[in-house]
Design a protein around this motif. Structure first.
Motif, PDB file in Angstrom:
ATOM      1  N   ARG A   1       1.335   4.703   1.224  1.00 16.76           N
ATOM      2  CA  ARG A   1       0.790   5.467   2.340  1.00 16.76           C
ATOM      3  C   ARG A   1       0.829   6.949   2.037  1.00 16.76           C
ATOM      4  NH1 ARG A   1       4.513   2.638   6.460  1.00 16.76           N
ATOM      5  NH2 ARG A   1       5.663   4.285   5.419  1.00 16.76           N
ATOM      6  N   ARG A   2      -0.103   7.372   1.212  1.00 15.82           N
ATOM      7  CA  ARG A   2      -0.180   8.794   0.867  1.00 15.82           C
ATOM      8  C   ARG A   2      -1.617   9.212   0.641  1.00 15.82           C
ATOM      9  NH1 ARG A   2       5.269   8.656  -2.339  1.00 15.82           N
ATOM     10  NH2 ARG A   2       6.528   9.224  -0.562  1.00 15.82           N
ATOM     11  N   ASP A   3      -2.101  10.058   1.517  1.00 18.66           N
ATOM     12  CA  ASP A   3      -3.479  10.506   1.430  1.00 18.66           C
ATOM     13  C   ASP A   3      -3.537  12.012   1.681  1.00 18.66           C
ATOM     14  OD1 ASP A   3      -6.154  11.229   2.201  1.00 18.66           O
ATOM     15  OD2 ASP A   3      -6.592   9.095   2.362  1.00 18.66           O
ATOM     16  N   ALA A   4      -3.833  12.752   0.626  1.00 18.00           N
ATOM     17  CA  ALA A   4      -3.789  14.212   0.685  1.00 18.00           C
ATOM     18  C   ALA A   4      -4.830  14.785   1.647  1.00 18.00           C
ATOM     19  CB  ALA A   4      -3.971  14.812  -0.703  1.00 18.00           C
ATOM     20  N   THR A   5      -5.986  14.132   1.739  1.00 17.02           N
ATOM     21  CA  THR A   5      -7.037  14.611   2.649  1.00 17.02           C
ATOM     22  C   THR A   5      -6.579  14.478   4.092  1.00 17.02           C
ATOM     23  OG1 THR A   5      -8.801  14.014   1.113  1.00 17.02           O
ATOM     24  CG2 THR A   5      -9.402  14.191   3.428  1.00 17.02           C
ATOM     25  N   LEU A   6      -6.026  13.309   4.401  1.00 16.53           N
ATOM     26  CA  LEU A   6      -5.612  13.007   5.764  1.00 16.53           C
ATOM     27  C   LEU A   6      -4.371  13.812   6.168  1.00 16.53           C
ATOM     28  CD1 LEU A   6      -7.396  11.173   7.207  1.00 16.53           C
ATOM     29  CD2 LEU A   6      -5.762   9.322   6.913  1.00 16.53           C
ATOM     30  N   LEU A   7      -3.521  14.101   5.221  1.00 16.90           N
ATOM     31  CA  LEU A   7      -2.341  14.909   5.522  1.00 16.90           C
ATOM     32  C   LEU A   7      -2.781  16.272   6.055  1.00 16.90           C
ATOM     33  CD1 LEU A   7       0.695  15.431   5.458  1.00 16.90           C
ATOM     34  CD2 LEU A   7       0.461  16.118   3.059  1.00 16.90           C
ATOM     35  N   ARG A   8      -3.804  16.823   5.423  1.00 16.04           N
ATOM     36  CA  ARG A   8      -4.315  18.109   5.877  1.00 16.04           C
ATOM     37  C   ARG A   8      -4.860  18.013   7.300  1.00 16.04           C
ATOM     38  NH1 ARG A   8      -4.494  18.299   0.506  1.00 16.04           N
ATOM     39  NH2 ARG A   8      -4.368  20.284  -0.607  1.00 16.04           N
ATOM     40  N   VAL A   9      -5.465  16.876   7.626  1.00 12.77           N
ATOM     41  CA  VAL A   9      -6.036  16.707   8.965  1.00 12.77           C
ATOM     42  C   VAL A   9      -4.973  16.904  10.043  1.00 12.77           C
ATOM     43  CG1 VAL A   9      -7.071  15.038  10.563  1.00 12.77           C
ATOM     44  CG2 VAL A   9      -7.939  15.239   8.227  1.00 12.77           C
ATOM     45  N   PHE A  10      -3.769  16.400   9.798  1.00  5.16           N
ATOM     46  CA  PHE A  10      -2.686  16.548  10.761  1.00  5.16           C
ATOM     47  C   PHE A  10      -2.405  18.013  11.112  1.00  5.16           C
ATOM     48  CE2 PHE A  10      -1.600  12.198  10.701  1.00  5.16           C
ATOM     49  CZ  PHE A  10      -0.699  11.994  11.740  1.00  5.16           C
TER      50      PHE A  10
ATOM     51  N   TYR B   1      -5.291  15.938  16.402  1.00  3.99           N
ATOM     52  CA  TYR B   1      -5.605  15.625  15.010  1.00  3.99           C
ATOM     53  C   TYR B   1      -5.015  14.289  14.576  1.00  3.99           C
ATOM     54  CZ  TYR B   1      -7.700  20.197  14.923  1.00  3.99           C
ATOM     55  OH  TYR B   1      -8.500  21.266  15.188  1.00  3.99           O
TER      56      TYR B   1
ATOM     57  N   PRO C   1      -7.871  18.724  -1.986  1.00  7.96           N
ATOM     58  CA  PRO C   1      -7.037  17.519  -1.901  1.00  7.96           C
ATOM     59  C   PRO C   1      -7.423  16.562  -3.022  1.00  7.96           C
ATOM     60  CG  PRO C   1      -8.624  17.621  -0.078  1.00  7.96           C
ATOM     61  CD  PRO C   1      -8.772  18.871  -0.850  1.00  7.96           C
TER      62      PRO C   1
ATOM     63  N   LEU D   1      -1.019  18.148  17.338  1.00  8.14           N
ATOM     64  CA  LEU D   1      -0.686  16.921  16.621  1.00  8.14           C
ATOM     65  C   LEU D   1      -1.339  15.711  17.261  1.00  8.14           C
ATOM     66  CD1 LEU D   1       3.028  17.284  15.425  1.00  8.14           C
ATOM     67  CD2 LEU D   1       0.950  17.331  14.057  1.00  8.14           C
TER      68      LEU D   1
ATOM     69  N   GLY E   1       4.251   9.561   8.787  1.00 10.56           N
ATOM     70  CA  GLY E   1       4.526   8.663   7.668  1.00 10.56           C
ATOM     71  C   GLY E   1       3.416   7.681   7.332  1.00 10.56           C
ATOM     72  N   ASN E   2       2.510   7.449   8.285  1.00 10.52           N
ATOM     73  CA  ASN E   2       1.400   6.553   7.990  1.00 10.52           C
ATOM     74  C   ASN E   2       0.411   7.180   7.026  1.00 10.52           C
ATOM     75  OD1 ASN E   2       2.046   4.276   9.721  1.00 10.52           O
ATOM     76  ND2 ASN E   2       1.781   5.749  11.381  1.00 10.52           N
ATOM     77  N   VAL E   3       0.523   8.474   6.907  1.00 12.61           N
ATOM     78  CA  VAL E   3      -0.418   9.235   6.096  1.00 12.61           C
ATOM     79  C   VAL E   3       0.277   9.851   4.869  1.00 12.61           C
ATOM     80  CG1 VAL E   3      -1.405  11.560   6.264  1.00 12.61           C
ATOM     81  CG2 VAL E   3      -2.270   9.729   7.706  1.00 12.61           C
ATOM     82  N   TRP E   4       1.527  10.186   5.042  1.00 16.87           N
ATOM     83  CA  TRP E   4       2.325  10.710   3.929  1.00 16.87           C
ATOM     84  C   TRP E   4       3.793  10.340   4.160  1.00 16.87           C
ATOM     85  CZ3 TRP E   4      -0.130  12.892  -0.183  1.00 16.87           C
ATOM     86  CH2 TRP E   4       0.707  13.269  -1.247  1.00 16.87           C
TER      87      TRP E   4
ATOM     88  N   GLN F   1       0.810  -1.213   0.000  1.00 22.13           N
ATOM     89  CA  GLN F   1       0.000   0.000   0.000  1.00 22.13           C
ATOM     90  C   GLN F   1       0.842   1.261   0.000  1.00 22.13           C
ATOM     91  OE1 GLN F   1      -3.070  -0.925  -1.210  1.00 22.13           O
ATOM     92  NE2 GLN F   1      -3.234   1.166  -0.469  1.00 22.13           N
TER      93      GLN F   1
ATOM     94  N   TRP G   1      -2.876  26.443   1.373  1.00 21.62           N
ATOM     95  CA  TRP G   1      -2.990  25.038   0.969  1.00 21.62           C
ATOM     96  C   TRP G   1      -4.125  24.344   1.712  1.00 21.62           C
ATOM     97  CZ3 TRP G   1      -1.435  20.733   4.191  1.00 21.62           C
ATOM     98  CH2 TRP G   1      -1.435  19.501   3.523  1.00 21.62           C
ATOM     99  N   LEU G   2      -4.227  24.624   3.020  1.00 17.12           N
ATOM    100  CA  LEU G   2      -5.265  23.978   3.823  1.00 17.12           C
ATOM    101  C   LEU G   2      -6.664  24.426   3.412  1.00 17.12           C
ATOM    102  CD1 LEU G   2      -3.665  24.100   7.389  1.00 17.12           C
ATOM    103  CD2 LEU G   2      -4.418  22.041   6.212  1.00 17.12           C
TER     104      LEU G   2
ATOM    105  N   GLN H   1      -7.193  12.989  -4.740  1.00 18.97           N
ATOM    106  CA  GLN H   1      -6.882  11.612  -4.405  1.00 18.97           C
ATOM    107  C   GLN H   1      -6.063  10.930  -5.490  1.00 18.97           C
ATOM    108  OE1 GLN H   1      -7.189  11.404  -1.017  1.00 18.97           O
ATOM    109  NE2 GLN H   1      -6.848   9.336  -1.777  1.00 18.97           N
TER     110      GLN H   1
END
Lengths: 175, 175
Positions: A90-99, B144, B86, B141, B31-34, A88, B80-81, B88
DNA sequence: CCTTGCATGTAATGGGTTACATGATTTA
DNA sequence: TAAATCATGTAACCCATTACATGCAAGG
């Protein structure tokens, strides 16, 4: 290295075709799961030919070349399906913003999540509608494409539910 | 172009840090997200500095350079936010294989789906266990990141359920 | 003193995106 | 005959991955 197998798989399922044929497939069905553009498709056809996994089986008008999978190609496709672990990305642009939503005001963060929920709801409905309309055939790509489409619908629904849950979590924190 | 914003976002949330600090963050949470590796992080720090979005705020032992986000950088992060949709990436190695399961015997196809279901079940459990253990703080952090983790758990669960459903669909077709 | 961790950087390679470039055939 | 569709290919650029390369500092 999966574009290679996407092209190989399509050629196997379609019993051969041209680069143009493959592009159409990427555009209207496979591309939802693995996207590829024209440059990539033609490039990969060249590499696969050089490696002996496919070969030109016919030439048509306008320089059209039809490709077919060789025995070696079929073998490689099975090997990939059975032995290679799908890894997989591990790259999700939506979730990155959540952080980083902490960089916004709480109401802006909530609005972001609301926007995601709405967007996902819309897409889930579109997919559900499409699912009802399509006359699925009995060929392999229809049978398995249907499974993939149901995955898409569930994925959108899950994302909608999560975004709504997350929005409520933030609301609850406001006290 | 999201690595740029991942780095920018981390520096904003952490109130500055070195490339090494950022790498640690990528490894154990973001890293789990990006995901990003060492080369990328240091390369991006250079580009962000050249573009004036971050700057070196201190130098420490062993050549350590600490970076901080500039006003321009903060502005870009907010832009950006708030403004950038975003988008996909439509690439899923597991699902790509599903399209071509017709190339295998029906029982091999079912075994593939069963394997996915088991794998996802395992991962969902691991995540749920981890979720119970972690003492979440009150910083951005943590708040979120917790939302992102719950997303991961739901995602795994959804995939497990879908794979089980798909396996049953194939079984039902055998008649 | 030796190992672990901190710390940074560069080079080669491969894959993906966008743009450029061309031309034949069909259909309205 | 003009527009749409079929059809292929190349070049430039960017991003990601892997490997190489180096060296200081702290703790046991």
């Amino acid at each position: 290295m999966s574009l290679r197998h996407a092209v190989l798989g399509l050629l196997a399922e379609l019993d051969g075709g041209s680069g143009y044929d493959l592009m159409k497939m990427f555009e209207l069905s496979l591309g939802n799961v693995w996207s590829a553009n024209q440059s990539q498709v033609y490039g990969e056809l060249g590499k696969l030919t050089a490696d002996g996994l496919i070969q030109v089986t016919a030439e048509g008008p306008r320089g059209r070349k039809e490709y077919g999978v060789t025995g070696e190609g079929r073998e490689e496709l099975r090997r990939w399906l059975l032995e290679e672990e799908p890894k997989q990305a591990r790259r999700d642009a939506t979730l990155l913003r959540v952080f980083f939503l902490g960089q916004l005001d709480p109401d802006q963060a909530q609005a972001y999540l609301r926007g995601r929920a709405d967007d996902m709801g819309r897409r889930a409905e579109e997919l559900a509608a499409l699912q009802g309309q399509i006359d699925w055939g009995d060929d392999n790509l229809s049978v398995y494409g249907r499974l993939a489409m149901e995955y898409g619908r569930r994925f959108m629904a899950m994302r909608r539910e999560w975004a709504e849950w997350a929005e409520n979590e933030l609301k609850a924190r406001e006290s």
